[in-house]
Every structure is written in C-alpha cells, then in structure tokens.
Design an enzyme around this catalytic site. Structure first.
Site, PDB file in Angstrom:
ATOM      1  N   ASN A  95       1.077  24.665  13.501  1.00  0.00           N
ATOM      2  CA  ASN A  95       2.049  24.090  12.562  1.00  0.00           C
ATOM      3  C   ASN A  95       2.260  22.634  12.949  1.00  0.00           C
ATOM      4  OD1 ASN A  95       2.315  26.672  11.586  1.00  0.00           O
ATOM      5  ND2 ASN A  95       4.505  26.877  12.048  1.00  0.00           N
TER       6      ASN A  95
ATOM      7  N   GLU B 220       1.032  25.929   8.947  1.00  0.00           N
ATOM      8  CA  GLU B 220       2.106  25.244   8.203  1.00  0.00           C
ATOM      9  C   GLU B 220       1.880  23.748   8.276  1.00  0.00           C
ATOM     10  OE1 GLU B 220       6.199  26.041   9.261  1.00  0.00           O
ATOM     11  OE2 GLU B 220       5.790  28.185   9.468  1.00  0.00           O
TER      12      GLU B 220
ATOM     13  N   HIS C 241       9.285  35.715  12.483  1.00  0.00           N
ATOM     14  CA  HIS C 241       9.639  34.356  12.078  1.00  0.00           C
ATOM     15  C   HIS C 241      11.164  34.227  12.202  1.00  0.00           C
ATOM     16  CE1 HIS C 241       7.936  30.775   9.662  1.00  0.00           C
ATOM     17  NE2 HIS C 241       9.187  30.449   9.948  1.00  0.00           N
TER      18      HIS C 241
ATOM     19  N   GLU D  93       6.156  29.842  16.016  1.00  0.00           N
ATOM     20  CA  GLU D  93       6.847  28.784  16.737  1.00  0.00           C
ATOM     21  C   GLU D  93       7.826  29.289  17.795  1.00  0.00           C
ATOM     22  OE1 GLU D  93       8.634  25.981  14.069  1.00  0.00           O
ATOM     23  OE2 GLU D  93       6.742  25.491  13.105  1.00  0.00           O
TER      24      GLU D  93
ATOM     25  N   ARG E 227       0.385  33.622   3.689  1.00  0.00           N
ATOM     26  CA  ARG E 227       1.003  33.940   4.983  1.00  0.00           C
ATOM     27  C   ARG E 227       2.488  34.172   4.752  1.00  0.00           C
ATOM     28  NH1 ARG E 227       3.453  30.068   9.074  1.00  0.00           N
ATOM     29  NH2 ARG E 227       3.784  31.376  10.891  1.00  0.00           N
TER      30      ARG E 227
ATOM     31  N   TYR F 203       4.084  18.927  11.775  1.00  0.00           N
ATOM     32  CA  TYR F 203       4.959  18.161  10.879  1.00  0.00           C
ATOM     33  C   TYR F 203       4.999  16.681  11.221  1.00  0.00           C
ATOM     34  CZ  TYR F 203       6.275  22.504   8.723  1.00  0.00           C
ATOM     35  OH  TYR F 203       6.202  23.685   8.020  1.00  0.00           O
TER      36      TYR F 203
HETATM   37  C1  FCB Z   1       8.909  25.125  10.665  1.00  0.00           C
HETATM   38  C2  FCB Z   1       9.283  26.555  10.374  1.00  0.00           C
HETATM   39  C3  FCB Z   1       9.380  26.869   8.903  1.00  0.00           C
HETATM   40  C4  FCB Z   1       9.993  25.737   8.112  1.00  0.00           C
HETATM   41  C5  FCB Z   1       9.320  24.434   8.453  1.00  0.00           C
HETATM   42  C6  FCB Z   1       9.844  23.247   7.664  1.00  0.00           C
HETATM   43  O1  FCB Z   1       9.370  24.767  11.926  1.00  0.00           O
HETATM   44  O2  FCB Z   1       8.339  27.424  10.946  1.00  0.00           O
HETATM   45  O3  FCB Z   1      10.101  28.061   8.766  1.00  0.00           O
HETATM   46  O4  FCB Z   1      11.342  25.703   8.279  1.00  0.00           O
HETATM   47  O5  FCB Z   1       9.455  24.165   9.816  1.00  0.00           O
END
Ligand code: FCB
Length: 477
Positions: A316, A382, A142, A187, A98, A318
């Site tokens: 995505n 992600e 992006h 995002e 990607r 985190y």
């Molecule tokens: C996300 C972004 C990516 C990267 C990660 C750590 O929010 O999409 O570009 O910076 O965080």
C-alpha cells in the site's frame, strides 16, 4: 488516449490523454487490475445478523475521536447493496476485487463457533463476484477487532494472535474453495502504531510498549494463520500480507537527519518486512527500542512462524517522506527518548488528506523492495487519493486531479517494472467513497461517488479512465 463514450447514462469521456509512448503501455497484458475496499468502511449493518461490535464501533462513540462524530453504522450500506456494487466493478471491466471480512460478523466476540448468518454475506459476495467474472481477493483483518478481544488485552496480548488464526480458518473453511488469494493483515503498522501508540485510531491507546507488543502479535497472527491456511489450501492458492510502506530520504546530509531517516525506515518499513521476509527483526530498531525500555516480546520459534513463506507481498503506497531529525523547536529527541522523525513538506501539491503527491516515491520503493527482498512478487493492494470532489447536477464528478494521480502512479509502477521490480497488479483505493477512519466521511477516495443521503453511486471520470486504461493494456497483449 482516446476513449470511447460509455453506454451508461452517467458516463463522460475521460479527459486525460496518454501518449502512445507512455510507460503505462508497457504494462503486460497479464497485469492485474482491481479495486479495494474494507468491511467497516463500506458495509454498515453493524448490528445485523448477529454481528457484535468491533473496536471501531466503540472508538467512533468516543467524543472527539472521529471527525463530525461519524461512524460506520450505515456507511455505504454495502451489506444491502452488494450486488449493485459488484456490478459496478464488473461494468468497469476490472478483474480483481480486494475486500475484507469483518471478524465480528463471522465470529461474534472473536471466539467460538462461526456465525452462519454473518458468513453467508461473504459467501454470497464471493459467488456474485465469480458469476460476474471478477476474482475475489480476501483480506482477513482490516482493523475491526472484536471488542471482546480488545477487552481481554487486544493485540498487545499474545492470545489475540491465536484467536486470529482460528478465525482465519473459519473463513477459509467456508470460502477456501473459491477464493484464490488471501491477505492476512492490512497494514499492521497502522493497526499497532495508530491504534496503540498514537491513539488516533481504534482502540485509541497511547503506549509505545503496547504498540510494539501489538506489532509482534499481529505478525505472529499472520504467521500462524499463514501456516494453517497453507496446510488447508489447494495448490496454487496465493497467501500474503499487505504492508503500508514509504521511502524516506533524510532532509539534509546531517548525522541527525540521517539517523532519523534510518529509524523512520526501521520503524515504518523494516520492522515488518524483515521478520516476514527474512525471519528476523532489524538489529538497529531492536537496539533503539531497548534504549527506551521497550522489548519486542519474541518467544522461541516465533520468527520461524512469522516468516512462513508467502506468495505475494501487498504494497500500500500513499506518499513518501523527507525526514528531519529535529522538531520545530530544534529538539532532537521525542518525549519517549527516540530520535525525532519529522516528515517535512517538499512543496509538492497535496491531496485533500494533506498528503504530498509523490509518484516517484512509489518507483523508488518498489525498486528497493525488489532489490532488498528478492523473489517475492508484489501487487499494489492500495493506492489512491482523496480530493474535494464537486459533483455536477447529475452527481457526476469530473475528477481530473484523481485521473492524473492514478495515471502518474501507474506510470511509476511501470517504471519500477522496467527497473526490475516484479509488480504484478494494481488495486485502486477505493471502489467507493467511504468511511475514512478518523476523518469520517469528509475525505472521498472513491473512483465511484457515493451520495450518502440517497446511497446513489455514480462512477467518476477516474473510474472511466481506469476502465479504459485497463482495457487497452489487456488488449495490447
Ligand atoms: C490505508 C487504509 C485504507 C484507507 C486508506 C486511505 O491506510 O488501509 O483503509 O483508509 O489508507
């Protein structure tokens, strides 16, 4: 898990053992395994072959905006090293890459005809991937808006949505015959809220009304592009959007904390999921915004466009949140009048970003998405972690912390699948260490180390671990 030593000189044995009965081994043989990057974070060559500045080129020049005054002028020099980087992906045995297309490279200034020299780079990239057996997955946006479009109003302006759909078609006209999966936006929350409300990302504006207008116009751009891409695509082409989502539990059972968690979920998740997947904005968020004088600038027909059917939801992930409705001084409302939404630490270990490691939040999120928004396949577009890597004399990083992070999150995906969530793949963030936005080059997310002095790439232990897990899951099928 026992791993066989790799033939490459930089290889080391992966250190983590994964039990025979680990949920990871329940992932299906058809599961998609890949890596993700984005244009501004890796390409460099910001003024070559006709590319014009994006809002990130401009923002990086604002004193104090980016750590160490870093910028993407060279980054990982991927623009010149693309075949080597594709070889890294292929050698890891991954099936999907990607990447994002830089709008100002393909359509300088954001309007008018295609720039063939810029587009040629992506044409070569797609062919290189296909020749190595790796499937290209394009993200059209992006975060690198052409600066001229920001000067004309940026995402708070409605016209930008139409410009985006035109640009999407320029890319599709050239690559649509070879690229099976298309993500419109990465995002939109970060693009709108960090860029136009909090001001820590480009273009660095600080106005909630602008940010909410940006949300709507980003989503409108997504819908307009989706409708046009659909009409022009071969049957079977997968269209989607990538959202960054995070579950948020109230810190306590108090009404203040529960209301803050509701609003955090509304502004962080439902404000994007509902219009795209249900064709409506969430009533509670609309009412909260109206109380502070902010209207979402919806026109008749917009929500039908925004909810154009998609084939895949990119997730995505985190971290998760534990939401308090009071700030350190015990106040319950922000300066703008919205309730305080403060994410409290839970005491879990953190990554180098200060983000808590919360794999169970991913399971919770995916199960909830499957329940609340049924019928839409998901792919983790992600997930990954920055750690303070210590290379040895050969440049090799024995990043057992990242190995554990990836393993825990794959396990979390497998558990969500066991509970009914339709998750079809995992794309690790990121292939390479890269330009981490306002954090510059200080935070390293790569499975592959980049020595920025020499541009040498060295797969870390996490890359080898990921390779071996993917291979074993595939073979088990
Ligand atoms: C996300 C972004 C990516 C990267 C990660 C750590 O929010 O999409 O570009 O910076 O965080």
């Amino acid at each position: 898990m026992d791993t066989t030593p790799s033939p490459t000189p930089t290889a080391r044995r992966a250190s983590l053992t994964v039990d025979q009965d680990d949920p990871i081994w329940a992932l299906p043989a058809t599961f998609r395994w890949g890596v993700a990057t984005s244009a501004y974070q890796i390409e460099g060559a910001t003024s070559e072959d006709g590319r014009t500045p994006s809002i990130w080129d401009t923002f990086c020049r604002v004193p104090g905006a980016v750590r160490d005054a870093d910028h993407g002028d060279v980054a990982c020099d991927h623009y010149h090293r693309m075949p080597e980087d594709v070889a890294l992906i292929a050698d890891l045995g991954l099936d999907t890459y990607r990447f994002s297309v830089a709008w100002p490279r393909v359509q300088p200034g954001g309007r008018g005809p295609v720039n063939h020299a810029g587009l040629a780079f992506y044409d070569r990239l797609v062919d290189e991937l296909l020749s190595r057996g790796v499937e290209p997955w394009i993200t059209l946006y992006h975060w690198d808006l052409p600066q001229e479009l920001e000067d004309a109003g940026g995402w708070p302006g409605r016209d930008t949505a139409y410009r985006f759909a035109d640009y999407a078609m320029l890319v599709h006209d050239a690559l649509g015959d070879r690229v099976p999966t298309w993500t419109t936006l990465n995002e939109p929350l970060c693009a709108a809220m960090l860029g136009y409300h909090v001001g820590v990302h480009a273009p660095g504006r600080r106005d909630l009304g602008d940010a909410v207008a940006a949300v709507h116009h980003l989503l409108l751009g997504h819908g307009l592009a989706t409708e046009r891409l659909r009409a022009a695509s071969a049957p079977g082409t997968q269209l989607g959007i990538t959202l960054n989502l995070g579950p948020g539990q109230p810190a306590t059972d108090s009404a203040v904390d529960r209301n803050a968690a509701r609003l955090a979920d509304g502004l962080g998740n439902r404000l994007y999921l509902d219009p795209v997947l249900r064709g409506s904005y969430p009533d509670d968020v609309v009412a909260d915004l109206a109380r502070v004088g902010v209207q979402i600038p919806v026109r008749p027909g917009d929500l039908e466009t925004i909810s154009a059917p998609i084939d895949v939801l990119g997730v995505n992930y985190y971290f998760a949140h534990r939401i308090s409705g009071t700030d350190e001084q015990g106040r319950t409302a922000e300066a703008d009048g919205l309730p305080v939404r403060r994410s409290l630490p839970t005491g879990r270990p953190t990554t180098a970003m200060g983000w808590e490691i919360q794999p169970e939040g991913l399971t919770e999120l995916l199960v909830r998405l499957g329940h609340d928004y049924p019928g839409i396949p998901m792919v983790i577009t992600e997930n990954g972690a920055a750690f303070d890597d210590e290379p040895d004399a050969d440049g090799f990083v024995a990043d057992d912390d990242r190995v554990a992070f990836v393993a825990e999150h794959l396990r979390a995906v497998a558990r969500a699948r066991q509970r009914g969530a339709d998750v079809r793949g995992y794309l690790a963030w990121s292939l390479l260490d890269n330009f981490e936005w306002a954090e510059g080059y200080a935070k390293r997310f790569g499975l592959v180390r980049v020595d920025y002095e020499t541009q040498r790439r060295v797969p870390k232990r996490s890359a080898l671990f990921y390779r071996d897990v993917a291979q074993r899951v595939r073979q088990a099928g």
